[in-house]
Design a protein around this motif. Sequence first.
Motif, PDB file in Angstrom:
ATOM      1  N   GLU A 112       0.482  -1.117   0.282  1.00 52.68           N
ATOM      2  CA  GLU A 112       0.148   0.298   0.289  1.00 52.68           C
ATOM      3  C   GLU A 112       0.692   1.415   0.192  1.00 52.68           C
ATOM      4  O   GLU A 112       0.072   1.986  -0.320  1.00 52.68           O
ATOM      5  N   ALA A 113       2.091   1.325   0.278  1.00 49.67           N
ATOM      6  CA  ALA A 113       3.149   2.194   0.954  1.00 49.67           C
ATOM      7  C   ALA A 113       3.818   2.221  -0.723  1.00 49.67           C
ATOM      8  O   ALA A 113       3.949   4.233  -1.115  1.00 49.67           O
ATOM      9  N   GLU A 114       4.078   1.644  -0.922  1.00 44.86           N
ATOM     10  CA  GLU A 114       4.499   1.209  -2.872  1.00 44.86           C
ATOM     11  C   GLU A 114       3.450   2.643  -3.729  1.00 44.86           C
ATOM     12  O   GLU A 114       4.084   3.157  -4.659  1.00 44.86           O
ATOM     13  N   LYS A 115       1.888   2.360  -3.297  1.00 46.00           N
ATOM     14  CA  LYS A 115       1.007   2.889  -4.128  1.00 46.00           C
ATOM     15  C   LYS A 115       1.117   4.563  -4.201  1.00 46.00           C
ATOM     16  O   LYS A 115       0.430   5.439  -4.899  1.00 46.00           O
ATOM     17  N   MET A 116       1.612   4.946  -3.191  1.00 41.79           N
ATOM     18  CA  MET A 116       1.696   6.380  -2.733  1.00 41.79           C
ATOM     19  C   MET A 116       2.581   7.072  -3.278  1.00 41.79           C
ATOM     20  O   MET A 116       3.321   8.293  -3.177  1.00 41.79           O
ATOM     21  N   LEU A 117       4.154   6.138  -4.086  1.00 41.42           N
ATOM     22  CA  LEU A 117       5.360   6.818  -4.684  1.00 41.42           C
ATOM     23  C   LEU A 117       4.925   6.846  -5.287  1.00 41.42           C
ATOM     24  O   LEU A 117       5.182   6.758  -7.235  1.00 41.42           O
ATOM     25  N   ILE A 118       4.555   7.832  -6.279  1.00 40.88           N
ATOM     26  CA  ILE A 118       3.971   9.436  -7.271  1.00 40.88           C
ATOM     27  C   ILE A 118       4.380  10.806  -7.522  1.00 40.88           C
ATOM     28  O   ILE A 118       4.802  10.946  -5.596  1.00 40.88           O
ATOM     29  N   PRO A 119       4.418  11.036  -8.548  1.00 38.22           N
ATOM     30  CA  PRO A 119       4.682  12.956  -8.672  1.00 38.22           C
ATOM     31  C   PRO A 119       3.911  13.203  -7.905  1.00 38.22           C
ATOM     32  O   PRO A 119       2.832  13.378  -7.544  1.00 38.22           O
ATOM     33  N   GLY A 120       4.984  14.205  -6.423  1.00 34.90           N
ATOM     34  CA  GLY A 120       4.441  15.407  -6.386  1.00 34.90           C
ATOM     35  C   GLY A 120       4.001  14.828  -4.605  1.00 34.90           C
ATOM     36  O   GLY A 120       3.095  15.661  -3.592  1.00 34.90           O
ATOM     37  N   THR A 121       4.014  13.790  -3.892  1.00 31.37           N
ATOM     38  CA  THR A 121       4.146  13.175  -2.699  1.00 31.37           C
ATOM     39  C   THR A 121       4.745  13.696  -1.922  1.00 31.37           C
ATOM     40  O   THR A 121       6.665  14.543  -2.600  1.00 31.37           O
ATOM     41  N   GLN A 148       9.303  13.506  -7.331  1.00 29.89           N
ATOM     42  CA  GLN A 148       9.726  13.393  -8.932  1.00 29.89           C
ATOM     43  C   GLN A 148       9.745  12.442  -9.748  1.00 29.89           C
ATOM     44  O   GLN A 148      10.003  11.107  -9.183  1.00 29.89           O
ATOM     45  N   ALA A 149       8.997  12.130 -11.036  1.00 32.51           N
ATOM     46  CA  ALA A 149       9.599  10.688 -11.513  1.00 32.51           C
ATOM     47  C   ALA A 149      11.288  10.967 -11.639  1.00 32.51           C
ATOM     48  O   ALA A 149      11.998  11.320 -12.032  1.00 32.51           O
ATOM     49  N   ASN A 150      11.129   9.587 -11.684  1.00 25.82           N
ATOM     50  CA  ASN A 150      12.643   8.638 -11.850  1.00 25.82           C
ATOM     51  C   ASN A 150      13.186   8.905 -10.513  1.00 25.82           C
ATOM     52  O   ASN A 150      14.593   9.259 -10.350  1.00 25.82           O
ATOM     53  N   MET A 151      12.975   9.347  -9.637  1.00 26.19           N
ATOM     54  CA  MET A 151      12.987   9.077  -8.370  1.00 26.19           C
ATOM     55  C   MET A 151      13.265   7.763  -7.980  1.00 26.19           C
ATOM     56  O   MET A 151      12.578   7.556  -7.724  1.00 26.19           O
ATOM     57  N   VAL A 152      14.366   7.462  -6.945  1.00 21.75           N
ATOM     58  CA  VAL A 152      14.103   5.660  -7.055  1.00 21.75           C
ATOM     59  C   VAL A 152      14.424   6.378  -5.044  1.00 21.75           C
ATOM     60  O   VAL A 152      15.007   6.479  -4.174  1.00 21.75           O
ATOM     61  N   ASP A 191      13.192  -1.478  -4.306  1.00 23.36           N
ATOM     62  CA  ASP A 191      13.753  -0.350  -4.687  1.00 23.36           C
ATOM     63  C   ASP A 191      12.806  -0.160  -5.715  1.00 23.36           C
ATOM     64  O   ASP A 191      12.834  -0.706  -6.209  1.00 23.36           O
ATOM     65  N   LEU A 192      12.053   1.523  -5.811  1.00 27.19           N
ATOM     66  CA  LEU A 192      11.171   1.292  -6.522  1.00 27.19           C
ATOM     67  C   LEU A 192      11.134   2.743  -7.025  1.00 27.19           C
ATOM     68  O   LEU A 192      12.034   3.957  -6.398  1.00 27.19           O
ATOM     69  N   VAL A 193      11.220   2.985  -8.492  1.00 22.40           N
ATOM     70  CA  VAL A 193      11.733   3.952  -9.065  1.00 22.40           C
ATOM     71  C   VAL A 193      10.701   4.650  -9.535  1.00 22.40           C
ATOM     72  O   VAL A 193       9.007   4.425 -10.252  1.00 22.40           O
ATOM     73  N   ILE A 194      10.026   5.651  -9.359  1.00 25.94           N
ATOM     74  CA  ILE A 194       9.055   6.876  -9.303  1.00 25.94           C
ATOM     75  C   ILE A 194       8.154   6.579 -10.740  1.00 25.94           C
ATOM     76  O   ILE A 194       9.623   7.583 -11.327  1.00 25.94           O
ATOM     77  N   GLN A 195       7.388   6.574 -11.344  1.00 28.52           N
ATOM     78  CA  GLN A 195       6.986   7.086 -12.988  1.00 28.52           C
ATOM     79  C   GLN A 195       5.804   8.549 -12.616  1.00 28.52           C
ATOM     80  O   GLN A 195       5.858   8.522 -12.105  1.00 28.52           O
ATOM     81  N   LEU A 235       7.863   1.730 -10.365  1.00 28.32           N
ATOM     82  CA  LEU A 235       8.521   0.787 -11.037  1.00 28.32           C
ATOM     83  C   LEU A 235       9.402  -0.225 -10.496  1.00 28.32           C
ATOM     84  O   LEU A 235      10.516   0.461  -9.374  1.00 28.32           O
ATOM     85  N   ASN A 236       9.664  -1.361 -10.186  1.00 28.98           N
ATOM     86  CA  ASN A 236       9.777  -2.285  -8.448  1.00 28.98           C
ATOM     87  C   ASN A 236      10.903  -2.737  -9.395  1.00 28.98           C
ATOM     88  O   ASN A 236      11.280  -3.569 -10.110  1.00 28.98           O
ATOM     89  N   LEU A 237      12.558  -2.154  -9.070  1.00 30.68           N
ATOM     90  CA  LEU A 237      13.550  -2.801  -9.387  1.00 30.68           C
ATOM     91  C   LEU A 237      13.728  -4.231  -9.063  1.00 30.68           C
ATOM     92  O   LEU A 237      14.969  -5.023  -9.282  1.00 30.68           O
ATOM     93  N   MET A 238      13.280  -4.742  -8.048  1.00 28.56           N
ATOM     94  CA  MET A 238      13.033  -5.595  -7.258  1.00 28.56           C
ATOM     95  C   MET A 238      11.751  -6.683  -7.341  1.00 28.56           C
ATOM     96  O   MET A 238      11.640  -7.723  -6.590  1.00 28.56           O
ATOM     97  N   SER A 239      11.430  -6.532  -8.054  1.00 25.26           N
ATOM     98  CA  SER A 239      10.011  -7.391  -8.671  1.00 25.26           C
ATOM     99  C   SER A 239      10.084  -9.016  -8.685  1.00 25.26           C
ATOM    100  O   SER A 239       9.376  -9.558  -8.222  1.00 25.26           O
TER     101      SER A 239
END
Length: 430
Positions: A302-311, A376-380, A401-405, A411-415
Amino acid sequence: MKYHLIDNQLFIKNRKNFMAQMKSNSLAVFNSNDIYPIGADSSMPFEQDRNIFYLSGVDQEDSILVLFPDSPNPKHREILFLTETNDHIAVWEGEKLTKEKALGTSGIKTVYWLEDFDKIFKEVMAQCETIYINTNEHYRANTATETREMRFNKKIKDQYPAHSVAKSNPILQRLRSVKNEIELDIMQQACHITEKGFRRILNFVKPGVMEYEIEAEFMHEFLRNRSKGFAYTPIIASGNNANVLHYIENNQECKAGELILLDVGAEYANYSSDMTRTVPVSGKFTDRQKDVYNAVNHVKKEAEKMLIPGTIWADYHVEVGKLMTSELLKLGLLDKADVQNENPDWPAYKKYFMHGTSHHIGLDTHDYGLLHEPMQANMVFTVEPGIYIPKEGFGIRLEDDLVIQKSGEPLNLMSNIPIEVEEIEDLMNS
């Protein structure tokens, strides 16, 4: 270096972005790190200053980068200073960068030997008005040791008191926090190496194994995949050791029925990965362990879903705290009275989850990034919730580790790294 040569377009672009933020008629200087002594003639392995690496790709001691975009001499708009190599150095220390190889690594055409630095630097300082100095202003910085950069900054202020001084750090905090596609590819490689290490230990862990033996298995897999090793000091914490957040002794026996918290990550080309998994020593979770594990995993998802631009980072942590509170109530670790009477400055959930959920990651494990500014997008970012229960003898943390789109979920680099209870149990018993 063990890693494959990085496309120098990354460093060319990074310098271009940095120089675009500089004041007119100014120059910036970046130094390599020192090689730190241990005693007698021993020293620690060299680790390059992340800023000179970010801007040049040079991974060698005794190097200096000077950026002077308004220089009247076009050759002096980007200058690299290196130790002159020779046959003697090649025999005793190995080959160093030649001017030709430095060009290939960095894309910088003007390369001088370090012995010419004072003469050239005096010339360019006479032509500029402002000097940008490189300081470490990370919010968790701990620099008890005076660095090469600190000594250089003192020297420059003494020798050139009439120049204005500016800080490189705010520019780098913003630039380094947003990753280039080449950087993301490198970080993905670091995560792939971490995955290989984790899959290796799933077949190795059993009652009676020592924590340091698990550490050794990770190290073996990391090294054989062109990593220098761990991106940070690994945590291999069995049983109640998991309730010590930065447990690094890794010297205890793993016993039947316990859980092992594994907070490890491979580095690759100086970029970090940061993974946490928690696995059962005996290959099967108890019902209670499984309930707590799934609660942590739910908060993570659920926390991952909040990693979006503007947060905003601080607001995000408040929301994660609410998610965790709900799970702790379900587990019977908190009751409604605990929540109703909580201290707003130290909410009730922090009894069992006392650390932050996310941090920037990149060239540093806790990477540059201004936390008061919107994501921002492309922050990890990492996402790493945990529940720690000393009375029950275990702690559980999960981390990816996740990349904001630009839009949608990150995007989860560890999926590809196993995380679900059933998958871990199946792999440990296959």
